[in-house]
Write a protein that holds these residues in place. Structure first.
Motif, PDB file in Angstrom:
ATOM      1  N   MET A  14      -3.282   4.591   4.878  1.00 54.95           N
ATOM      2  CA  MET A  14      -3.326   3.371   4.081  1.00 54.95           C
ATOM      3  C   MET A  14      -4.758   2.849   3.983  1.00 54.95           C
ATOM      4  N   GLN A  34      -5.321  -0.342   3.491  1.00 59.58           N
ATOM      5  CA  GLN A  34      -5.280  -1.632   4.136  1.00 59.58           C
ATOM      6  C   GLN A  34      -4.236  -1.567   5.238  1.00 59.58           C
ATOM      7  N   SER A  48      -2.977  -3.970   6.671  1.00 64.01           N
ATOM      8  CA  SER A  48      -2.017  -5.069   6.539  1.00 64.01           C
ATOM      9  C   SER A  48      -1.139  -4.924   5.305  1.00 64.01           C
ATOM     10  N   SER A  49      -1.178  -3.777   4.660  1.00 59.77           N
ATOM     11  CA  SER A  49      -0.404  -3.584   3.437  1.00 59.77           C
ATOM     12  C   SER A  49       1.081  -3.738   3.713  1.00 59.77           C
ATOM     13  N   ARG A  52       4.619  -0.105   3.590  1.00 61.51           N
ATOM     14  CA  ARG A  52       4.560   0.911   4.634  1.00 61.51           C
ATOM     15  C   ARG A  52       5.973   1.321   5.001  1.00 61.51           C
ATOM     16  N   GLU A 108       2.398 -11.944   0.349  1.00 60.92           N
ATOM     17  CA  GLU A 108       1.413 -10.905   0.063  1.00 60.92           C
ATOM     18  C   GLU A 108       1.992  -9.844  -0.869  1.00 60.92           C
ATOM     19  N   GLU A 109       3.216  -9.419  -0.598  1.00 56.90           N
ATOM     20  CA  GLU A 109       3.864  -8.432  -1.455  1.00 56.90           C
ATOM     21  C   GLU A 109       4.082  -8.988  -2.858  1.00 56.90           C
ATOM     22  N   ILE A 126       0.801  -8.888  -4.789  1.00 55.77           N
ATOM     23  CA  ILE A 126       0.427  -7.529  -5.188  1.00 55.77           C
ATOM     24  C   ILE A 126       1.239  -7.076  -6.393  1.00 55.77           C
ATOM     25  N   SER A 171      -4.756  -1.857  -6.774  1.00 55.09           N
ATOM     26  CA  SER A 171      -4.139  -2.738  -5.774  1.00 55.09           C
ATOM     27  C   SER A 171      -4.710  -2.477  -4.394  1.00 55.09           C
ATOM     28  N   CYS A 216      -3.609  -0.786  -1.851  1.00 57.35           N
ATOM     29  CA  CYS A 216      -2.712  -0.842  -0.698  1.00 57.35           C
ATOM     30  C   CYS A 216      -1.737   0.337  -0.651  1.00 57.35           C
TER      31      CYS A 216
END
Length: 349
Positions: free
Chosen positions: A1, A3, A5-6, A9, A45-46, A49, A70, A72
């Protein structure tokens, strides 16, 4: 990844790929589908995005550009989405990616489950033994001496050995836990040393689980790439990057070199030792029948099952080991307690 913190996952990434595949097949515009997904997002956050991706697609950017910008998603997914758009097989590509990441997540979770319980049991065992030998047994010794009984030398040695062994085991486990945490932090920052990489490579090369998992990745990657119309050499190059196990990656590289020199995939895989036995026979038949992508997908499923079997076998080996250590520890404790008691009873008699 890209990020750490994406929100995409594991199963979340697999689910995103599957939803995107369904949207691409349907009559719903992709940007509207992404906007709907954003409304039901699990986190802020999602949601941001997905909203950003929907806006970019609405403005005319291709889906692959929205995925890449993006920042991520895995690079493998970015490459495959570009390939799917270029060949007009984006729905097939996304569906294949969904299965790929689902299996990767299941493997990681299975390995975690297989190791968590035995590890916790061993840690608790050594902690209890350490407290028992260092704090409790000396009290018993003092009580026996006050009663006029002499602590046998065997008992004294057993107490010392038990305290030293349990303390050493705890120290080793703490050191291992600290090392694992350090390696994870270094891996996330991209600063793993060559020494660390060499150790990890050796461990992976000797692990049956890692070997089966690497073959599953190779077969899955090749199956998806062939369905997308990617040349065999490019698919092998992707599979080499994703193998994750040095021996398999080397065999894939050798296979790719042979294919570039004009050999068929079957002959190249046979010469490199990438596949053997019945699996190799399936590849030979599938190559002649023009069904290589389907057979590779089947082999990926087979290797996934073999990986699960290897995990079960590892768990089956760990449990008797824990029981053996526990039995030996209990026997040592009984020896330390009962011998002085026998001495007291003999003196009373």
């Amino acid at each position: 990844m890209k990020q750490t913190s994406s929100p995409f996952r594991g199963h979340a990434l697999s689910g995103f790929c599957m939803q995107a595949a369904l949207l691409y097949r349907s009559a719903v515009p992709l940007y509207e589908g992404l906007a709907v997904m954003a409304e039901d997002a699990a986190s802020e956050e999602e949601r941001n995005i997905l909203t950003g991706m929907a806006d970019k697609v609405r403005m005319g950017l291709p889906f692959s550009a929205a995925v890449k910008e993006s920042g991520c998603f895995p690079s493998y997914m970015e490459e495959m989405v570009v390939l799917g758009e270029q060949t007009g097989t984006l729905d097939v590509t996304l569906k294949g990616l969904s299965g790929h990441y689902e299996k990767e997540t299941d493997l990681a979770q299975g390995l975690k489950r297989a190791l968590t319980w035995p590890t916790m049991m061993i840690c608790m065992l050594f902690l209890i033994l350490f407290v028992l030998f260092v704090k409790v047994m000396p009290i018993f010794s003092d009580v026996y001496e006050q009663l006029g009984a002499r602590i046998p030398d065997v008992t004294r040695v057993a107490i010392r050995i038990g305290g030293f062994a349990s303390g050493l085991a705890l120290a080793v486990m703490i050191l291992l836990a600290a090392s694992v945490l350090f390696l994870r932090l270094m891996g996330r920052s991209g600063k793993n040393s060559a020494f660390v990489e060499s150790i990890l490579s050796r461990l992976k090369s000797r692990s049956e689980i890692s070997h089966m998992s690497a073959l599953r990745r190779v077969c899955g990657t090749m199956s998806v790439s062939l369905r997308c119309g990617l040349p065999m050499e490019d698919g092998l190059e992707m599979a080499e990057r994703l193998a994750g196990e040095p021996r398999v990656a080397g065999q894939v590289k050798e296979t790719r070199t042979s294919v570039a020199d004009g050999k068929s995939f079957y002959d190249a895989a046979k010469d490199s030792g990438l596949f053997t036995g019945f699996d190799l026979q399936l590849i030979r038949v599938a190559s002649r029948a023009g069904q290589l992508d389907s057979i590779l997908e089947k082999l990926a499923d087979d290797y996934s099952e073999k990986t699960d079997d290897a995990l079960d076998a590892m768990t089956a080996r760990l449990e008797p080991a824990v029981v053996t250590v526990l039995a030996a520890a209990v026997g040592l404790v009984l020896l330390s307690v009962m011998l002085p008691l026998v001495g007291i009873l003999s003196a009373i008699g």
